[in-house]
Design an enzyme around this catalytic site. Structure first.
Site, PDB file in Angstrom:
ATOM      1  N   GLU A   1      -4.551   7.161  -5.162  1.00 49.32           N
ATOM      2  CA  GLU A   1      -4.705   6.426  -6.419  1.00 49.32           C
ATOM      3  C   GLU A   1      -6.084   6.674  -7.011  1.00 49.32           C
ATOM      4  O   GLU A   1      -7.084   6.492  -6.307  1.00 49.32           O
ATOM      5  CB  GLU A   1      -4.499   4.927  -6.175  1.00 49.32           C
TER       6      GLU A   1
ATOM      7  N   HIS B   1      -0.433   0.322 -10.069  1.00 51.31           N
ATOM      8  CA  HIS B   1      -1.118  -0.641  -9.206  1.00 51.31           C
ATOM      9  C   HIS B   1      -1.608  -1.861 -10.002  1.00 51.31           C
ATOM     10  O   HIS B   1      -2.790  -2.217  -9.982  1.00 51.31           O
ATOM     11  CB  HIS B   1      -2.300   0.019  -8.486  1.00 51.31           C
TER      12      HIS B   1
ATOM     13  N   ARG C   1       0.848  -1.188   0.000  1.00 50.83           N
ATOM     14  CA  ARG C   1       0.000   0.000   0.000  1.00 50.83           C
ATOM     15  C   ARG C   1       0.881   1.235   0.000  1.00 50.83           C
ATOM     16  O   ARG C   1       1.916   1.286   0.663  1.00 50.83           O
ATOM     17  CB  ARG C   1      -0.926   0.009   1.224  1.00 50.83           C
TER      18      ARG C   1
END
Length: 318
Positions: A263, A284, A234
């Site tokens: 994000e 990601h 994360r």
């Protein structure tokens, strides 16, 4: 049962949802759902499927028909679990789906860095080998993974899969104990020792109050100047300002991030507008091989089937 998928666009367009459809009477999918659209879209739903849409107490209280929330991820902090319990709404998550995808990403990036694959390909594309007086053109050279030390922060399913590959490459693996813990568990190494000895530090811990900002200036000061940081966990685990400073000062050699604190990032995100040469960022996607995404959908479908059968599979509200 009627289900709504509030953010299907968080998956690739060619991912099949047949396994889910087979468990329910109907499924309505929305590419993305804004906060002010959730209530109207979920009003008649028995099941909500979502990856990242926020589902708070006030909203859940307005959905009396809702029986189950299926989080299409491992992290559960987008749903108010306590509120769901009070309202007798089941909540499930998924795990284990990326046990092939994330380790492959970690070593894909590690091999790119140490073997300099793109660099050596480019040397030939640019005609440098063809001009070499020797039979080979070394360019930046390359380094072996064997005998290098991999430090793991977090030791769940994904970290264990990374460890297995590392050992196959002949790497030494150190598993970090939690910071500031006096009693070191068997098989673990003190956090600061791992940080100091790692040639590669790979993050696999969840985002909690204890891990937010865990990798900060103090950690970078302890790391080898030749060390590489890889974060597939994360974004908030890494202090991004401290990382940028550490890279610019060459306190560590390189960083590879698949996650950021925000994000998607804003266009003026500090790591994008001032990105140094020794930082690489991907969007990601370490979890997101086609196979992993399809595996996740199958787990979601099984969660729904088991919920209907009265089983507590992957329930996070009990």
């Amino acid at each position: 049962m009627h289900a709504v998928f509030l953010d299907q666009q968080t998956f690739s367009a060619d991912i099949e949802l047949t396994d889910i459809k087979n468990q329910i009477s109907s499924l309505t999918c929305y590419p993305l759902t804004q906060p002010d659209e959730v209530l109207s879209r979920a009003q008649d739903a028995d099941i909500i499927i979502t990856n990242k849409v926020l589902l708070g107490e006030q909203l859940l209280a307005k959905l009396p028909q809702l029986k189950l929330i299926c989080i299409a991820a491992t992290g559960i902090n987008n749903v108010d679990i306590d509120a769901a319990k009070k309202l007798n709404i089941g909540v499930t998550n998924v795990s284990g789906y990326a046990k092939g995808s994330v380790p492959q990403y970690v070593f894909g990036q590690m091999l790119e860095y140490f073997s300099q694959v793109s660099h050596h390909n480019l040397n030939v594309e640019q005609g440098l080998w063809q001009q070499s007086p020797s039979f080979c053109y070394h360019g930046n050279g390359s380094h072996e993974l064997a005998d290098k030390t991999l430090g793991l922060i977090g030791y769940g399913t994904l970290a264990q899969a990374v460890e297995k590959i590392a050992l196959a490459f002949g790497m030494k693996v150190l598993i970090a104990e939690r910071p500031n813990r006096e009693n070191i568990r068997t098989g673990r190494i003190a956090f600061n020792t791992v940080v100091k000895e790692a040639d590669v530090l790979s993050l696999h811990c969840p985002e909690t109050t204890d891990t937010i900002g865990l990798i900060n200036a103090d950690v970078f000061n302890k790391m080898k100047s030749s060390a590489v940081l890889i974060n597939t966990a994360r974004g908030a685990i890494v202090n991004e300002v401290d990382l940028l400073n550490a890279l610019k000062r060459n306190e560590i050699a390189y960083a590879i991030l698949d996650v950021l604190k925000q994000e998607p990032p804003a266009p003026d995100h500090i790591l994008l507008t001032d990105q140094p040469h020794n930082l690489k960022i991907t969007a990601h996607i370490a979890w997101a091989t086609i196979e992993a995404q399809q595996r996740l959908i199958k787990i979601l479908a099984n969660n729904i089937a088991d919920f209907i059968d009265g089983k507590l599979t992957n329930r996070v509200d009990v």
